[in-house]
Design a protein around this motif. Structure first.
Motif, mmCIF file in Angstrom:
data_model
loop_
_atom_site.group_PDB
_atom_site.id
_atom_site.type_symbol
_atom_site.label_atom_id
_atom_site.label_comp_id
_atom_site.label_asym_id
_atom_site.label_seq_id
_atom_site.Cartn_x
_atom_site.Cartn_y
_atom_site.Cartn_z
ATOM 1 N N SER A 1 0.715 -1.283 -0.070
ATOM 2 C CA SER A 1 -0.224 -0.024 -0.104
ATOM 3 C C SER A 1 0.887 1.238 0.136
ATOM 4 C CB SER A 1 -1.009 -0.065 1.349
ATOM 5 O OG SER A 1 -0.192 0.297 2.563
ATOM 6 N N VAL A 2 1.812 1.263 0.404
ATOM 7 C CA VAL A 2 2.690 2.303 0.823
ATOM 8 C C VAL A 2 4.160 2.528 0.113
ATOM 9 C CG1 VAL A 2 4.259 1.356 2.727
ATOM 10 C CG2 VAL A 2 3.794 4.038 2.536
ATOM 11 N N ALA A 3 4.447 1.508 -0.463
ATOM 12 C CA ALA A 3 5.845 1.178 -1.319
ATOM 13 C C ALA A 3 5.748 2.291 -2.616
ATOM 14 C CB ALA A 3 6.246 -0.154 -1.880
ATOM 15 N N PRO A 4 4.697 2.518 -3.467
ATOM 16 C CA PRO A 4 4.715 3.495 -4.423
ATOM 17 C C PRO A 4 4.860 5.101 -4.069
ATOM 18 C CG PRO A 4 2.854 1.825 -4.572
ATOM 19 C CD PRO A 4 3.401 1.571 -3.288
ATOM 20 N N VAL A 5 4.743 5.151 -2.886
ATOM 21 C CA VAL A 5 4.854 6.537 -2.520
ATOM 22 C C VAL A 5 5.949 7.102 -1.782
ATOM 23 C CG1 VAL A 5 2.586 7.266 -2.989
ATOM 24 C CG2 VAL A 5 3.204 6.265 -0.718
ATOM 25 N N VAL A 6 6.898 5.918 -1.470
ATOM 26 C CA VAL A 6 8.123 6.235 -0.439
ATOM 27 C C VAL A 6 9.211 5.736 -1.273
ATOM 28 C CG1 VAL A 6 6.853 5.932 1.629
ATOM 29 C CG2 VAL A 6 7.961 4.074 0.633
ATOM 30 N N ASP A 7 10.409 6.474 -1.071
ATOM 31 C CA ASP A 7 11.723 6.185 -1.745
ATOM 32 C C ASP A 7 12.587 5.233 -1.117
ATOM 33 O OD1 ASP A 7 11.306 8.617 -4.018
ATOM 34 O OD2 ASP A 7 11.006 9.562 -1.590
ATOM 35 N N GLU A 8 12.340 4.656 0.163
ATOM 36 C CA GLU A 8 13.389 4.058 0.889
ATOM 37 C C GLU A 8 12.524 3.299 2.018
ATOM 38 O OE1 GLU A 8 17.638 4.217 2.720
ATOM 39 O OE2 GLU A 8 16.134 5.732 3.782
ATOM 40 N N ILE A 9 12.638 1.844 1.945
ATOM 41 C CA ILE A 9 12.247 1.076 2.932
ATOM 42 C C ILE A 9 13.030 0.615 4.049
ATOM 43 C CG2 ILE A 9 10.588 -0.895 3.839
ATOM 44 C CD1 ILE A 9 9.286 -0.494 1.085
#
Length: 359
Positions: free
Chosen positions: A21-29
């Motif tokens: 749900s969130v990977a498309p809008v963050v640059d690093e996990i």
């Protein structure tokens, strides 16, 4: 650049849902694992996460701060594994990310805690979800930790995070941590005492919880959100302990800390309804409809207490008083919020019969 920072342990059942749900809008996990024995790390790796091990020390703030320290982005975001950034909110997040204001240091977002059958939030709070890394904000508290943003320039955005709670009970673990803190420090105080009382209530130790809530409410300082919540939960403990006098005293005590909240007004209405005082019960339910949400409120909001619930209970109270037209009017108001509710639709039929019969 936004770095998502998470601490996890044995979250294979929900982590993939969160990251998708969130990977498309963050640059690093950044994933900090505190001792998983399942497939949590493999799931994190499948989303390109940077994975770090952290020896668990019964200190959530320490683990979260470690996660923050590994991040490289300009902004730090946090989620729990059972959180989700829903589809419409993700689009709003992407739009906000493209125009993040230069003057902001911290960003508050709604946190949706419970939902009705249609998926609409029924309870929510606000949490600081994003902070600028360069400001060095830190987490505080071994359990029920919070992000200390003292001195930040804070903005609020209407982008909801959904908490789809996994069926896991952590109360015994949290109680153990709090009891260890008490042994080390000579006793709990402040937020630790408040959350300790919550944990006691959650496991049904209502008498002990009531004592802890009273001790917390007697302290001269504390956030108004915690004080009002403690008053409500103390009232609930008293109800479960068959102490109606203590129950209403706790509810009225909340007025020392803030103007009447809709949740308190509904609880007062229920107290007078239980006592058979329909007129006073209706009065307090009406006050719930009038009560504004205080400016800057960060605590939990029960949306039912500000929408359909007061109308539904006023309908019952007016029915008890034979005020059928007024009862029907409030039942229709409740139906406007819950048009498919079978109980309210049954009330409509009963009230129509009363009005047609000239009752």
């Amino acid at each position: 650049m936004i770095s998502l920072c998470m601490i996890v342990r044995d979250e294979e059942a929900v982590l993939g849902r969160c990251l998708a749900s969130v990977a498309p809008v963050v640059d690093e996990i950044v994933i900090v694992d505190t001792g998983s024995t399942d497939g949590t790390k493999a799931i994190a790796a499948s989303y390109g996460a940077r994975i770090f091990d952290f020896e668990w020390t019964d200190d959530f703030a320490a683990a979260r701060n470690f996660a923050f320290d590994q991040a490289t982005g300009d902004w730090l975001m946090w989620l729990d594994a059972d959180d989700v950034l829903p589809d419409p909110e993700r689009e709003k997040f992407a739009a906000f990310k493209a125009r993040m204001p230069d003057h902001a240091d911290a960003v508050l977002m709604p946190y949706w805690l419970a939902f009705d059958q249609a998926g609409r939030p029924t309870a929510s709070a606000r949490r600081c979800r994003l902070v600028r890394r360069g400001r060095g904000f830190r987490w505080r508290g071994r359990v029920h930790e919070y992000l200390d943003i003292t001195g930040a320039h804070v903005i609020a955005v209407d982008i909801g995070i959904a908490h789809l709670r996994a069926v896991r009970d952590h109360s015994e673990r949290n109680l153990r941590i709090y009891e260890r803190i008490a042994a080390e420090t000579g006793g709990l105080k402040g937020r630790d005492l408040f959350h300790y009382a919550n944990e006691l209530a959650d496991v049904g130790r209502f008498a002990e919880a009531a004592d802890a809530y009273r001790a917390f409410l007697a302290e001269p300082v504390g956030y108004r959100e915690d004080k009002v919540a403690a008053s409500l939960r103390l009232a609930d403990c008293c109800r479960r302990l068959n102490d109606p006098a203590g129950q209403i005293d706790a509810l009225l005590r909340s007025f020392r800390f803030d103007a009447p909240h809709a949740e308190v007004c509904c609880a007062l209405g229920a107290w007078f309804e239980e006592a058979g005082d329909w007129r006073t019960a209706a009065y307090w339910y009406e006050r719930a409809l009038d009560a504004p949400l205080p400016e800057g409120w960060l605590g939990v909001v029960n949306h039912a207490c500000r929408t359909w619930l007061p109308h539904a209970r006023i309908c019952v109270c007016f029915g008890r008083m034979g005020r059928w037209e007024d009862a029907a009017r409030h039942n229709e108001a409740a139906l406007a919020w819950l048009p498919d509710d079978e109980g309210l639709k049954a009330n409509r039929r009963i009230l129509e019969e009363k009005l047609q019969g000239g009752a």
